[in-house]
Every structure is written in C-alpha cells, then in structure tokens.
Design a protein around this motif. Sequence first.
Motif, short mmCIF file in Angstrom:
data_model
loop_
_atom_site.label_atom_id
_atom_site.label_comp_id
_atom_site.label_asym_id
_atom_site.label_seq_id
_atom_site.Cartn_x
_atom_site.Cartn_y
_atom_site.Cartn_z
N ASN A 42 0.93 -1.24 -0.03
CA ASN A 42 0.03 -0.03 0.16
C ASN A 42 0.59 1.28 0.06
OD1 ASN A 42 -2.38 -1.55 0.29
ND2 ASN A 42 -1.62 -1.85 2.23
N ASP A 77 -15.50 6.09 6.25
CA ASP A 77 -15.67 5.61 4.82
C ASP A 77 -16.03 6.93 4.08
OD1 ASP A 77 -15.19 2.88 4.87
OD2 ASP A 77 -17.34 2.57 5.63
N THR A 79 -16.30 8.30 -0.09
CA THR A 79 -16.09 7.96 -1.67
C THR A 79 -15.59 9.21 -2.27
OG1 THR A 79 -18.23 6.65 -1.58
CG2 THR A 79 -17.53 7.35 -3.82
N SER A 86 -16.58 3.74 -1.83
CA SER A 86 -15.91 4.11 -0.81
C SER A 86 -14.69 3.51 -0.45
CB SER A 86 -16.77 4.16 0.43
OG SER A 86 -17.05 3.06 0.86
N SER A 87 -13.69 4.22 0.10
CA SER A 87 -12.56 3.83 0.61
C SER A 87 -12.23 4.21 2.16
CB SER A 87 -11.15 4.34 -0.15
OG SER A 87 -11.08 3.78 -1.44
N LYS A 88 -11.37 3.84 2.85
CA LYS A 88 -11.23 4.41 4.23
C LYS A 88 -10.44 5.42 4.43
CE LYS A 88 -12.68 0.15 5.84
NZ LYS A 88 -14.08 0.09 5.03
N GLU A 112 -6.26 8.72 2.65
CA GLU A 112 -6.61 7.39 2.55
C GLU A 112 -5.59 6.42 3.68
OE1 GLU A 112 -7.52 4.16 -1.17
OE2 GLU A 112 -6.04 6.02 -1.08
#
Length: 116
Positions: A42, A77, A79, A86-88, A112
């Motif tokens: 990541n 969350d 988007t 959506s992501s964190k 993110e």
Amino acid sequence: MASWDSSVNIQPDYNATERHQPTVREVRFGNGFIKSMVFGLNQDLARWDLSFSNLSTTEANTIKNFLRDRKGSEVFDWTAPYASSSSKYKCKNWSITIPYANRYTITATFEEVAIP
C-alpha cells in the motif's frame, strides 16, 4: 465505523486536489547510477485537499462535529469524487473560516488508510 456519505453527505467543492507520494527507496551507486524501488505494501495512498464553501451554520457544525468526533485517528468511509466505491480515510487537520456573516468555509485533508 462511521461513513461520511451517510452521516454528513455534504460534497466538497470542485477544486478538490488529489495528491500521491509513493513510498520509494533509492540506492545510489558510483558514477551517478541510482536504483529506485517501491517500498512496502500500500505504498501509494491518496491524500485529498478538500474545501467546503458557502456552508450554513448547520452544515458547518455537521462537518465540524463529524471530524471532531473522529479525533484525527478514527477511520471513516468516504467516496472520492470520481470513485465508484468508498475507501477508508482519516482527517487529522481541518480549518474553519467565516468569510461572510452566517457563512462558513471548511478546508480539510483526507488521508487514505490501508485497512481492510
């Protein structure tokens, strides 16, 4: 886990900026040769510089309370403007300005995070 889209549901201005800074390690050898490689899992997470302008007192308080409740460490969350899901993210800094009477502008940086 909290969700910006369902709890706040206020969209940022169109001047949102997405930034990336991949984690890269470099080894320098003689004669100017450099070997570069990505480092870790990541290694290219997004940062969004967002602005919410011309907010009413209620809208500004909704955003402020949501961010304050997360205390800069709790993930939520969200988007991104062009994303389909959506992501964190977490938000460690934000600011509030009052350009006019009863009108507010909030700027925030969403970072993110890599958790499942």
